[in-house]
Design an enzyme around this catalytic site. Sequence first.
Site, short mmCIF file in Angstrom:
data_model
loop_
_atom_site.label_atom_id
_atom_site.label_comp_id
_atom_site.label_asym_id
_atom_site.label_seq_id
_atom_site.Cartn_x
_atom_site.Cartn_y
_atom_site.Cartn_z
N ASP A 64 63.53 22.86 88.82
CA ASP A 64 64.07 24.16 89.11
C ASP A 64 62.77 25.49 88.70
O ASP A 64 62.50 26.64 89.90
CB ASP A 64 64.90 25.04 87.43
CG ASP A 64 66.03 23.57 87.47
OD1 ASP A 64 66.04 23.81 88.36
OD2 ASP A 64 67.15 23.94 87.11
N GLU A 84 65.54 14.23 77.42
CA GLU A 84 66.45 15.09 79.27
C GLU A 84 63.98 14.70 79.53
O GLU A 84 63.95 14.51 80.92
CB GLU A 84 66.50 16.38 79.10
CG GLU A 84 66.50 17.24 80.33
CD GLU A 84 67.82 18.75 80.13
OE1 GLU A 84 66.90 19.05 78.61
OE2 GLU A 84 67.24 18.58 80.90
C1 9WN Z 1 70.25 23.86 87.32
C2 9WN Z 1 71.02 18.92 86.13
C3 9WN Z 1 69.95 19.57 85.91
C4 9WN Z 1 69.18 18.77 86.86
C5 9WN Z 1 68.14 19.59 87.11
C6 9WN Z 1 67.33 20.84 86.39
C7 9WN Z 1 68.73 21.47 85.36
C8 9WN Z 1 70.24 23.17 86.13
C9 9WN Z 1 69.89 24.09 85.41
O1 9WN Z 1 69.90 20.52 84.29
O2 9WN Z 1 69.32 22.27 86.25
O3 9WN Z 1 71.13 22.80 88.68
O4 9WN Z 1 70.79 24.19 84.74
O5 9WN Z 1 69.18 24.15 84.96
O6 9WN Z 1 66.35 21.35 86.14
O7 9WN Z 1 66.95 18.40 87.68
O8 9WN Z 1 69.75 18.07 87.70
O9 9WN Z 1 70.99 17.29 85.13
#
Ligand code: 9WN
Length: 527
Positions: free
Chosen positions: A183, A500
């Site tokens: 992100d 994570e």
């Molecule tokens: C937005 C779910 C997701 C991962 C992404 C990570 C994070 C989301 C967030 O979480 O993104 O999609 O709310 O930050 O960056 O890679 O798929 O684990």
Amino acid sequence: GAYVYDPDRPAGSLHLRAARVLEGNWTGTSTVPSHGLYPHQWSWDSAFIAIGLRHLSPLRAQTELETLLGAQWGDGRIPHIVFNPSVPLDAYFPSPDFWRSSTAGRAAGAPRTVQTSGIVQPPVHALAAWLVHQADPGLSRSRSFLSRMYPRLAAWHRYLLHRRDLGGGGLASVVHPWEQGMDNSPCWDAPLSRVTPAAPRSFRRADLDHGSAEDRPTDLDYGRYVRLATDYRDGGYADGAGEFAVEDPAFNALLIASEHALAAIAQELGAAGTARHARAERLTAALVERLWDPAEGMFFCRDVYGGDERGGESYGGDARDEGESGALGSERGSPESGALASERRSSESGAHGSERGSRSGALAPEQHSAESSAHASERRSRQSGAHASEQRSRAGALIPERSVAGLLPLILPALPRDIAATLVRTAGGPHFGLGGVARLAPSYDLTGHAFDPHRYWRGPAWFNTNWLLERGLRLHGEHGRAEELRAALLETADTSGFAEYVDPYTGEACGALGFSWTAALTLDLLH
Ligand code: 9WN
């Protein structure tokens, strides 16, 4: 599906603890990344989760992918989130009432009965489907798993290779940082700097209820994420009209690896896989042509609208605002070399900006329904495949930031040997420290101006990217290095409580604990 526990594994083992994480995060039809921070189904998470889940319950692994692909849009896109209707709206932002998929996404064929986001995530799905099949081919055949998945996966790749070929060079572009999955990577700083942030009070971040603010993206980042997503939604999720388009090496490498997997799936279903393998090889060549920098020894992102009249500012301009650190080579401290520098020079001189016409993409008419036979979709994708190469490409500009994404093409079987060898060297060098100062490969350059060992995708090490590197090392015969990385991954997953992400030097846990893909990929590495 019942869990299969190996009686030879001692109770309390890493295997058992990883299995418990997945059991706890299973909702009955899919797996949440983590109950607190991410209480819905995420696209690339589910692919990685299925890859681990196949060792516990091949049936659950199949179901995980079936649930996700059941939310596919008519235009072929697989949404990045499938919302769980029993979770309160304020548990995660942006929620279904922001995306409004069933109304705003109607023209793009969004499903009516399930709520989803309107953006995508990296296409790991065909690879996951193939690996899931291999875990229990008998069960897979008895449930017609692959023949049900194949037309959907083929439509997904078709969407990415046609609707998303915004640069006209054959690669897929992401239109939002969330799509690439990393992100707040420093790679997005320059292209995002041209986006006017949404007003801070126009939305409420739910992530800060669960994650520490120092580890998460900033409010300014969020303002821009919201702006881009709002504009995309308000344009009916039509592609090609947005302000942000980036060709990313990891996203495209995963697409290509999945195209190889789709070829294997086609063969399993009795069709010829040769056309798909050939397409994957052509795409590998396009990836090298558009994103490889020989002087820097790695792949870079291409800012498709960088340095042209659309963005207004070329790199080196001062488009960025309030206190953002520069994403620019001139502020990077190290002199630029090679293709990256000449790329920048030519984009600064405005050499590439006049080919906007190629972006609208005169493509083959889309097929809006999932096809019924593997053969038919194979044939159609071959036909439509001709159109992409007829488009003129726009150069944009390479983004001079070293992200782990730039190492991930190592997973590609058709990568030229010298490039694979160079990537291995770069991974072990000062920027990524693999096998040296870093325990696991960081998400971003250890020496980079924006490096932060705890802030999300600006430095911490993630398990999915390291799992991919481990696979890539093995694929290219680097068994010693792969083994070392595997051991480090298992140890860090264990000591961090399946975090994570972790500090790349110390392995200290960051973000959510009991994170699904960390547990799933641990299981995969244990097998
Ligand atoms: C937005 C779910 C997701 C991962 C992404 C990570 C994070 C989301 C967030 O979480 O993104 O999609 O709310 O930050 O960056 O890679 O798929 O684990």
